[in-house]
Design a protein around this motif. Structure first.
Motif, mmCIF file in Angstrom:
data_model
loop_
_atom_site.group_PDB
_atom_site.id
_atom_site.type_symbol
_atom_site.label_atom_id
_atom_site.label_comp_id
_atom_site.label_asym_id
_atom_site.label_seq_id
_atom_site.Cartn_x
_atom_site.Cartn_y
_atom_site.Cartn_z
ATOM 1 N N ASP A 117 0.838 -1.194 0.000
ATOM 2 C CA ASP A 117 0.000 0.000 0.000
ATOM 3 C C ASP A 117 0.880 1.254 0.000
ATOM 4 N N LYS A 118 1.847 1.254 0.920
ATOM 5 C CA LYS A 118 2.734 2.410 1.068
ATOM 6 C C LYS A 118 3.534 2.656 -0.218
ATOM 7 N N CYS A 119 4.063 1.576 -0.791
ATOM 8 C CA CYS A 119 4.925 1.736 -1.971
ATOM 9 C C CYS A 119 4.118 2.147 -3.202
ATOM 10 N N LEU A 120 2.916 1.648 -3.296
ATOM 11 C CA LEU A 120 2.070 2.069 -4.416
ATOM 12 C C LEU A 120 1.809 3.567 -4.333
ATOM 13 N N ILE A 172 8.046 -1.102 -8.153
ATOM 14 C CA ILE A 172 7.521 -1.123 -6.788
ATOM 15 C C ILE A 172 8.207 -2.180 -5.905
ATOM 16 N N ARG A 173 8.642 -3.285 -6.532
ATOM 17 C CA ARG A 173 9.191 -4.406 -5.743
ATOM 18 C C ARG A 173 10.337 -4.033 -4.804
ATOM 19 N N PRO A 174 11.358 -3.292 -5.269
ATOM 20 C CA PRO A 174 12.452 -2.983 -4.337
ATOM 21 C C PRO A 174 11.976 -2.179 -3.135
ATOM 22 N N CYS A 175 10.989 -1.341 -3.344
ATOM 23 C CA CYS A 175 10.436 -0.530 -2.244
ATOM 24 C C CYS A 175 9.796 -1.444 -1.198
ATOM 25 N N GLU A 177 10.554 -4.566 -0.609
ATOM 26 C CA GLU A 177 11.662 -5.266 0.040
ATOM 27 C C GLU A 177 12.265 -4.376 1.136
ATOM 28 N N GLN A 178 12.506 -3.127 0.797
ATOM 29 C CA GLN A 178 13.114 -2.196 1.746
ATOM 30 C C GLN A 178 12.171 -1.942 2.924
ATOM 31 N N CYS A 179 10.903 -1.764 2.613
ATOM 32 C CA CYS A 179 9.900 -1.499 3.648
ATOM 33 C C CYS A 179 9.807 -2.676 4.622
ATOM 34 N N VAL A 180 9.814 -3.892 4.095
ATOM 35 C CA VAL A 180 9.731 -5.075 4.954
ATOM 36 C C VAL A 180 11.003 -5.187 5.803
ATOM 37 N N ASP A 181 12.160 -4.933 5.197
ATOM 38 C CA ASP A 181 13.422 -4.993 5.936
ATOM 39 C C ASP A 181 13.439 -3.970 7.062
ATOM 40 N N GLU A 182 12.943 -2.785 6.780
ATOM 41 C CA GLU A 182 12.910 -1.740 7.815
ATOM 42 C C GLU A 182 12.031 -2.172 8.979
ATOM 43 N N GLY A 183 10.944 -2.883 8.652
ATOM 44 C CA GLY A 183 10.054 -3.382 9.698
ATOM 45 C C GLY A 183 10.718 -4.443 10.550
ATOM 46 N N ASP A 184 11.704 -5.154 9.981
ATOM 47 C CA ASP A 184 12.388 -6.209 10.722
ATOM 48 C C ASP A 184 13.367 -5.648 11.748
ATOM 49 N N ARG A 185 13.792 -4.407 11.508
ATOM 50 C CA ARG A 185 14.819 -3.858 12.396
ATOM 51 C C ARG A 185 14.202 -3.215 13.623
ATOM 52 N N TYR B 78 8.159 -12.986 -5.431
ATOM 53 C CA TYR B 78 7.284 -13.812 -4.603
ATOM 54 C C TYR B 78 6.594 -12.951 -3.538
ATOM 55 N N LYS B 79 7.378 -12.084 -2.898
ATOM 56 C CA LYS B 79 6.796 -11.227 -1.866
ATOM 57 C C LYS B 79 5.747 -10.296 -2.465
ATOM 58 N N PHE B 80 6.039 -9.795 -3.643
ATOM 59 C CA PHE B 80 5.069 -8.896 -4.276
ATOM 60 C C PHE B 80 3.738 -9.605 -4.513
ATOM 61 N N VAL B 81 3.819 -10.807 -5.077
ATOM 62 C CA VAL B 81 2.576 -11.534 -5.371
ATOM 63 C C VAL B 81 1.864 -11.905 -4.072
ATOM 64 N N GLN B 82 2.638 -12.246 -3.049
ATOM 65 C CA GLN B 82 2.029 -12.538 -1.754
ATOM 66 C C GLN B 82 1.277 -11.316 -1.235
ATOM 67 N N ALA B 83 1.918 -10.167 -1.309
ATOM 68 C CA ALA B 83 1.275 -8.947 -0.817
ATOM 69 C C ALA B 83 0.001 -8.663 -1.604
ATOM 70 N N MET B 84 0.108 -8.802 -2.907
ATOM 71 C CA MET B 84 -1.060 -8.510 -3.738
ATOM 72 C C MET B 84 -2.133 -9.577 -3.544
ATOM 73 N N SER B 85 -1.715 -10.840 -3.460
ATOM 74 C CA SER B 85 -2.720 -11.901 -3.306
ATOM 75 C C SER B 85 -3.374 -11.818 -1.938
ATOM 76 N N CYS B 86 -2.636 -11.278 -0.985
ATOM 77 C CA CYS B 86 -3.203 -11.072 0.344
ATOM 78 C C CYS B 86 -4.433 -10.175 0.225
ATOM 79 N N LEU B 87 -4.313 -9.118 -0.527
ATOM 80 C CA LEU B 87 -5.462 -8.243 -0.739
ATOM 81 C C LEU B 87 -6.525 -8.927 -1.592
#
Lengths: 185, 264
Positions: A117-120, A172-175, A177-185, B78-87
């Motif tokens: 949502d955030k990255c979109l 959008i994908r790298p964003c 990845e970065q957002c999830v990593d930031e949440g892990d820290r 994979y993470k992208f599709v998971q996020a989207m499929s989650c919605l």
């Protein structure tokens, strides 16, 4: 895999000039070749594709004087040939692979959805974001019909829509990845 | 979608169905042909989607897992599709199974966060333009439920995005937002539109007020326009509530907007 030294500034500049005399075009070609090597190695199951692509460029840079003199053809194909040899070297020294992805648990999924949502919002226009979300709507035949309808509305073919979505998602994908990593820290 | 020759070939390549010489030929073309490379990238998206939907056969699935999905790029997709499929998964499947809450801006029966996201993006410009006089409260309700196990781990269901107006800042109060919760909900997620005067770097805490007691609730996310809180569903049986948001700005000034909602 043996580690080569990074190229000297001089070798690097010669390499860029070999790709194209125009600096901007050379940089774009460099980026394009690097991306393609990474993506091809990834498709072959290499989980160190970025490192191997860097290594490929180091090797090619170390040969640049000879290449400028003797190589005839598209440089991208030379890079590809070197990347194949480096990949084969890497396969011989293979360490245990990382585990295959496991399905995310509830919290992971929640975080992924929030990050998406955030990255979109950050990286796509409202129209683009709506298009990506809508593209994934439904399942099976319903999804196919939905995509066909979208393509009709946009006046493009289904495949053109597919490629357009692919480009948007790549942004959008790298964003995420970065957002999830930031949440892990 | 019927596959053209390129697509079929790339699919075979990605699923390990080509010999080494054929793989090499395709890879050489990928290095120099932009159109084919675009197809290649789109084919990866298709396959990850099929993998997540359990549409690959056992051999294909295993190969894809042991190759592309082990790469950094594969994991990102994979993470992208998971996020989207989650919605996407959390849309109510049977049309009419969950009636929409009365008066809410939803298109389908049983609206979802997925639908809500679409609406949000579609209405974003309007929302910005009208936010000067009314503070918009965007409520995202997420319903978690366990559903039959599938490889992609479908564990969520979503409700919808609702809109209402906040009180307490001298603006017109359009009444509480009505939220209809299906019986198997686990959490309610509310995205609260911040007042215009909120500044970046502010700290947020939130209290759930059930008109008798107040309980702290978790602020899980903030951005320049909103703060998101998660409330366990068992704290909100059918009743009128308010979330009281405490905002402490970096200059020490404080604000306490309140967001009312009615669970039905």
């Amino acid at each position: 895999m043996s580690k080569r030294r990074p190229p000297s500034q001089e070798a690097f500049e010669k390499l860029l000039a070999w790709l194209d005399p125009d600096c901007d075009k050379a940089a774009a070609k460099y980026e394009r070749i690097h991306t393609r090597i990474v993506n091809i190695l990834s498709a072959r199951g290499c989980w160190m594709a970025e490192d191997l692509a860097d290594e490929t460029f180091n090797v090619v840079a170390s040969q640049i004087d000879r290449l400028v003199e003797t190589y005839d053809g598209d440089p991208a194909l030379y890079f590809y040939g070197v990347s194949r040899r480096i990949h084969q070297e890497w396969l011989k020294t293979l360490r245990p692979p990382p585990p295959s992805p496991s399905p995310p648990d509830s919290l992971d999924k929640e975080r992924l959805a929030l990050c998406l949502d955030k990255c979109l919002k950050r990286l796509a226009t409202p129209e683009e974001a709506q298009m990506v979300v809508r593209y994934h709507e439904g399942e099976g035949q319903e999804r196919i019909d939905n995509r066909r309808k979208m393509a009709d509305e946009l006046g493009i073919t289904l495949n053109a829509l597919r490629i357009r979505i692919c480009h948007l998602q790549a942004r959008i994908r790298p964003c995420i990845e970065q957002c999830v990593d930031e949440g892990d820290r | 979608m019927a596959l053209n020759n390129h697509q079929a070939r790339l699919r075979e390549y990605l699923l390990g169905k080509l010999g080494e010489a054929e793989q090499e030929k395709i890879e050489e073309r990928l290095m120099v042909e932009d159109g084919l490379f675009d197809e290649f990238e789109a084919s990866k998206d298709d396959l990850v989607e099929e993998y997540c939907a359990d549409e690959l056969d056992t051999t294909e699935r295993q190969f894809f897992e042991e190759h592309f999905l082990r790469s950094v790029e594969g994991q990102q997709r994979y993470k992208f599709v998971q996020a989207m499929s989650c919605l996407q998964q959390l849309q109510p499947a049977p049309i009419g199974a969950a009636p929409p809450a009365p008066g809410l801006p939803v298109k389908n029966p049983g609206p979802s966060l997925f639908q809500g996201l679409k609406d949000l993006f579609a209405n974003q410009r309007w929302a910005v333009a009208t936010a000067t006089s009314l503070v918009l409260l965007v409520v995202v309700a997420i319903i978690y439920k366990q559903i039959s196990p599938r490889p992609a781990g479908q564990t969520f269901a979503f409700a919808n995005i609702l809109k209402s107006y906040s009180q307490n800042r001298g603006t017109e109060d359009a009444g509480p937002t009505r939220i209809k919760l299906p019986p198997n909900i686990a959490f309610l997620k509310l995205r609260l539109q911040l007042p215009k005067s909120a500044t970046s770097g502010a700290r947020y805490t939130a209290l759930l007020d059930d008109q008798v007691n107040t309980k702290p609730v978790k602020v899980v996310e903030t951005d320049s326009q909103s703060a998101t809180v998660i409330i366990p569903a068992d704290l909100v049986p059918n009743h009128l509530y308010a979330v009281k948001l405490a905002i402490v700005n970096p200059d020490g000034s404080e604000q306490e907007p309140s967001y009312r909602f009615m669970v039905e």
